[in-house]
Write an enzyme that holds these catalytic residues in place. Structure first.
Site, short mmCIF file in Angstrom:
data_model
loop_
_atom_site.label_atom_id
_atom_site.label_comp_id
_atom_site.label_asym_id
_atom_site.label_seq_id
_atom_site.Cartn_x
_atom_site.Cartn_y
_atom_site.Cartn_z
N HIS A 143 -0.93 81.27 78.18
CA HIS A 143 -1.71 82.00 77.19
C HIS A 143 -3.12 81.42 77.15
O HIS A 143 -3.30 80.23 76.85
CB HIS A 143 -1.08 81.90 75.81
CG HIS A 143 -1.80 82.70 74.76
ND1 HIS A 143 -1.62 84.05 74.62
CD2 HIS A 143 -2.70 82.36 73.82
CE1 HIS A 143 -2.37 84.50 73.62
NE2 HIS A 143 -3.04 83.48 73.13
N GLY A 157 -5.11 88.87 65.65
CA GLY A 157 -5.76 88.51 66.91
C GLY A 157 -5.09 87.31 67.53
O GLY A 157 -3.90 87.06 67.31
N GLU A 158 -5.85 86.57 68.31
CA GLU A 158 -5.39 85.33 68.97
C GLU A 158 -4.35 85.60 70.06
O GLU A 158 -3.89 84.68 70.72
CB GLU A 158 -4.79 84.34 67.95
CG GLU A 158 -5.70 83.98 66.80
CD GLU A 158 -5.00 83.18 65.72
OE1 GLU A 158 -3.87 82.67 65.97
OE2 GLU A 158 -5.55 83.06 64.61
N GLY A 159 -3.94 86.86 70.24
CA GLY A 159 -2.88 87.18 71.18
C GLY A 159 -1.51 87.16 70.55
O GLY A 159 -0.49 87.24 71.25
#
Length: 361
Positions: A61, A327-329
């Protein structure tokens, strides 16, 4: 700058294997089509990896951070210092992205692409700072051509670093106050959608804040269009024009994500696409290389205004709709068990012959 940008060699997966993949899925001991999206997802993964026995290896990630000059215009309810504060928080394991990476076994790499703060002394942050935030695209291009090309190259290099440890599935997230603004503009220009229909509350703007955001972004797009026409360019053509749109409005973390997506596709890796901002990055990447969409797994549709509509521009059907807007994945990471289940299905389920079950279709 024409033809001087990095080029990627991205190809559609070879169709020769598709019938064998479909046959294997259809002969698993279940009613045909009964596992729905797991079946189509397994088919996509097999096509990308060009095998009947796919695998997910060393998932990585990338968490890319950057600040935006347009934030100075009050288009976000969050102040820009939240970007660097959260980046430091991520190194301490305290973010949502940390929790989900731990849960699903992802190798988290936190990258400073252009945060407006000195993070070089913070352990756990990979330093690729291009500048301390982009310029204010209300008045000028967010980045120079040199900065744009550098951010694409850094994104590509980050993918190579992940591949070097065996990664074949990549997730990308972002941290950058104000990044819904360029995302909305990309959606509008690339999708030929009125800008007002692409702008939402971001991190929590009220009605007055949304109206102000629409005014600011509308003026910025008008300014860019006037400049583009002054150069004899047409709006949203291929090649140099697409690069110019990305460069003029984008953030370093966003263009870095585009470079990562394109390089991952070039290397035949699966790309997990998160929420509104990462979907906008995939939309921009697909304007440069449409083949990148073959490698994309759209994981989550959030509640940001226009996200579902932007997904439809790419004929994308997300795996989840959980109402997330962090967000942030994080939305993509939540979808990983579904991706893993699709791979287990095609690899571990028995077929009718071996199970001595009558095939009834």
């Amino acid at each position: 700058m024409e033809n001087k940008h990095r080029t990627f060699h991205i190809v559609h997966p070879d169709e020769g294997l598709r019938s064998a993949i479909q046959s294997k899925i259809n002969n698993l001991n279940k009613p045909k089509g009964s596992l729905g999206r797991l079946e189509t997802l397994a088919e996509q993964i097999c096509m990308v990896q060009q095998t009947l026995s796919p695998s997910l290896q060393h998932p990585c990630h990338l968490l890319l951070g950057g600040d935006h000059g347009i934030e100075r215009e009050g288009v976000s309810v969050s102040p820009r210092e939240v970007t660097w504060q959260q980046m430091i928080n991520f190194t301490r394991g305290g973010g949502g992205v940390n929790m989900f990476c731990r849960q699903h076994g992802f190798d988290l790499r936190i990258v400073d692409m252009g945060v407006d703060y000195d993070l070089i002394s913070i352990p756990g942050i990979i330093n690729h700072k291009i500048a301390r935030g982009t310029r204010n695209f209300l008045h000028e291009a967010a980045m120079t051509w040199e900065e744009y090309d550098r951010s694409i190259d850094i994104g590509a290099q980050l993918v190579d670093d992940c591949a070097a440890v065996g990664c074949n599935i990549l997730c990308i997230g972002e941290m950058g106050i104000g990044n819904t603004s360029p995302s909305s503009i990309w959606m509008s220009i690339f999708g030929n959608i009125p800008l007002d229909e692409c702008i939402g509350a971001g991190a929590g703007l009220n009605d007055e804040g949304i109206a102000h955001k629409r005014k600011v972004l509308g003026e910025a797009v008008d300014s860019w269009e006037q400049g583009a026409r002054g150069k004899g360019q047409e709006i949203c053509t291929l090649g140099q024009e697409v690069n110019d749109i990305i460069r003029f409005f984008g953030g370093f973390e966003m263009t870095g994500a585009i470079g990562a997506m394109l390089r991952a596709a070039e290397r035949g890796m699966l790309i997990m696409v998160d929420g509104f901002i990462m979907t906008a990055c995939m939309l921009a990447a697909s304007q440069l290389y449409s083949e990148v969409l073959d490698y994309a797994i759209f994981c989550h549709c959030g509640d940001e205004s226009g996200h579902a509509r932007m997904l439809r521009l790419m004929n994308a059907e997300p795996l989840l709709h959980l109402g997330l807007r962090l967000g942030e994945g994080t939305g993509a990471l939540c979808a990983y068990p579904i991706i893993e289940s699709s791979v287990r299905m095609i690899n571990e389920m028995n077929n009718f012959d071996n199970a001595n079950i009558t095939k009834y279709f």
